[in-house]
Design an enzyme around this catalytic site. Structure first.
Site, PDB file in Angstrom:
ATOM      1  N   SER A 139      53.351  52.975   1.223  1.00 47.25           N
ATOM      2  CA  SER A 139      53.663  53.939   2.287  1.00 47.25           C
ATOM      3  C   SER A 139      52.422  54.671   2.784  1.00 47.25           C
ATOM      4  CB  SER A 139      54.699  54.951   1.799  1.00 47.25           C
ATOM      5  OG  SER A 139      55.926  54.333   1.528  1.00 47.25           O
ATOM      6  N   GLU A 165      61.101  61.676   8.771  1.00 46.38           N
ATOM      7  CA  GLU A 165      61.201  60.535   7.860  1.00 46.38           C
ATOM      8  C   GLU A 165      62.520  60.568   7.096  1.00 46.38           C
ATOM      9  OE1 GLU A 165      58.999  58.596   3.934  1.00 46.38           O
ATOM     10  OE2 GLU A 165      59.135  60.767   4.203  1.00 46.38           O
TER      11      GLU A 165
END
Length: 576
Positions: free
Chosen positions: A105, A284
């Protein structure tokens, strides 16, 4: 002596000096081709929505669920917003043997926030022994006077939000990320991870250090539950919301006192839209990834559906506003989800809605189970399976062989009954989807790289990533370093020297490395680490570790005439 030095240096002194193993590797060059700054920005506002771990199969599974149980023909994402797909690869790591073909990520988010590739675990810094910071679209937008916000169901100091407003070599340094947020200028910060704002690391030990009052002193209104969130006025200007010690609980496990991602996003929009210059907002859905790592499809689907509902909140606002671009994508896929398994052409969609709680919720209960009957009751209560075979019970009791233990065994049993498969508990390298609304849609259409999301985002609002990056790089360096047994911090010699325009030369006759800049000269005897400064012996000592030469920062200050300082908490050199 010469033989040993030649072994360290390699064959050929000229080549050895350039590839000096005892000095490290040269920092990678910037990989971005900056987008042209638009004289007339196409959008005033930019919203980026990321589904962490959201690959094609995850989207499809959520769509199946919506059709079967929600009486919806399609997801909100399916309403004409799909524009293409993005590659996700990162760069080879300076710490491991990872090639970068499968991203994490941190590297992926660095790419779509700054427009630059980097290595796995890096938070908006370049690759190499001496890393340089990269500015994000949010940091560039601040230079335009825009408001900015970060919203996540993960720790707000997790990799995906962190890259937009902090810079560290290792994503695990979450206390430093929290501290950098304090001075970042970001206006709205909503997520989990309260622990990283209330404790810090001090030489490997956790110590009390609550920085929440520091945010409040800077004008941030704070909230720690849904009631607190609702109480923040739209005119707050700055807001910090920390709604869990770690990650915000899964949708399946969430109490009513915890706000949902659509609610967090709406509050962020209400606050940020008060700025007449516009805003940039990162949202997110971080727990799609966590459910994928665990191989928990029912939990994964619910997180996906929350992302879809959040998208509706964001795009409805953008349509009403008329001057906003929205882009949606993922950093990577997680788990290697397959919708079918074992050569059987079937998918048991009718079981997708049976689970009451995620594996995370029942894992503690499973750990306490003593007998097969205990396991059968726990599973029956949570998902309704009353006919577990002895083999399935034993798998849960034994665990799946991973760190997920009995929870992993439970998920393996459930996945097989749902007729879905997983390649493992890690990320995969597949391309991810891209959805968009507004002027940015035409810029991210087709087959793109994840770096194009940042470049297009900056272009559509007229933000200058290059100028913002230069400002950061004029202030900070993020070098590799080591701490000696007597607590001295030393830095990779050649790499830092080259980044500071210091010349490096090898003297075969004396077995020393000499560093020169202007009238200053520092020599290091490799065999002992002894250092001389302009021909005079110094108290400073160098160190060779695993073939790399390390020097104290004072040596570089001597050579440059500067007073660089070491910020150990953030692990960076400050160029004073």
């Amino acid at each position: 002596m010469k033989k040993a030095l030649k072994q360290i240096m390699g064959s050929g002194m000229a080549v050895s000096l350039l590839t000096l193993s005892l000095a490290g590797t040269v920092s990678a060059a910037d990989s971005t081709t900056p987008a042209t700054v638009s004289a007339t920005p196409a959008s005033k506002n930019l919203i980026v929505l990321i589904g962490d771990g959201m690959g094609p199969a995850e989207v499809t599974a959520a769509r199946y669920y919506a059709k079967k149980f929600l009486n919806k023909d399609r997801l909100e994402l399916d309403g004409g917003y799909y524009v293409g797909k993005a590659t996700t690869y990162s760069q080879a790591s300076p710490y491991t043997t990872e090639s970068g073909a499968v991203t994490d990520s941190a590297a992926a988010a660095t790419a779509f926030s700054t427009g630059n590739k980097t290595y796995n675990n890096a938070i908006s810094v370049s690759n190499g022994d001496v890393a340089k910071p990269y500015a994000s679209v949010i940091e560039a937008a601040m230079k335009q006077g825009k408001a900015t916000g970060l919203v996540s169901t993960d720790n707000i100091t997790g990799a995906t939000p962190a890259v937009w407003a902090s810079h560290v070599r290792q994503r695990s340094n979450q206390n430093a990320i929290a501290s950098q947020y304090l001075n970042s200028g970001v206006d709205v910060i909503f997520g989990g991870g309260k622990v990283n704002f209330t404790t810090k690391e001090d030489k490997g030990k956790r110590t009390d250090k609550n920085i929440i009052p520091d945010f409040q002193a800077k004008g941030y209104q704070t909230a720690f539950d849904k009631k607190g969130l609702d109480a923040i006025p739209v005119t707050a200007g700055k807001a910090l919301g920390l709604f869990a010690d770690a990650e915000i609980p899964y949708v399946l496990d969430r109490a009513d006192t915890v706000p949902s991602l659509p609610q967090l996003s709406q509050k962020a929009l209400d606050i940020l839209s008060q700025n007449k210059n516009g805003f940039v907002l990162l949202v997110e859905q971080g727990r799609i990834d966590h459910a994928g790592h665990a191989n928990d499809l029912p939990a994964n689907i619910q997180e996906m559906l929350e992302l879809d509902a959040t998208f509706k909140t964001l795009v409805d606002w953008a349509k009403k506003d008329g001057n906003t671009s929205v882009v949606v994508s993922a950093d990577h896929e997680t788990g290697g989800l397959s919708l079918a398994r074992d050569n059987v052409y079937e998918l048991n969609i009718d079981l997708f809605n049976k689970q009451k709680h995620s594996y995370e919720y029942i894992d503690g209960i499973l750990k306490k189970a003593q007998t097969a009957d205990d396991i059968r009751k726990i599973v029956a209560d949570n998902i309704g399976f009353t006919d577990l075979s002895d083999e399935e019970v034993q798998l849960i009791l034994n665990g799946d062989g991973s760190s997920y233990g009995r929870g992993g065994g439970y998920n393996a049993v459930v996945s097989k009954r749902l007729a879905v498969g997983w390649t493992g508990h890690g990320h995969t390298g597949v391309d991810v989807g891209v959805w968009a609304y507004g002027p940015i849609a035409g810029l991210v259409k087709g087959d793109i790289d994840n770096t194009d999301i940042a470049k297009s985002g900056a272009k559509v609002i007229g933000a200058d990533l290059t100028a913002a990056t230069k400002e950061l790089q004029d202030k900070y360096l993020y070098p590799m370093f080591k701490v000696t047994r007597d607590s001295k911090t030393l830095f990779t010699a050649r790499s830092l020297a080259e980044s500071l325009d210091i010349q490096v030369a090898w003297d075969e006759a004396t077995g020393s490395v000499t560093f020169t800049k202007d009238s200053q000269k520092v020599s290091v005897l490799v065999s002992s680490g002894a250092i001389t400064v302009n021909g005079t012996a110094s108290a400073w000592v160098g160190n060779v570790d695993n073939g790399k030469l390390y020097l104290p920062l004072e040596a570089f200050n001597q050579l440059t005439g500067k007073t660089y300082t070491w910020d150990s908490f953030n692990e960076r050199i400050v160029k004073n």
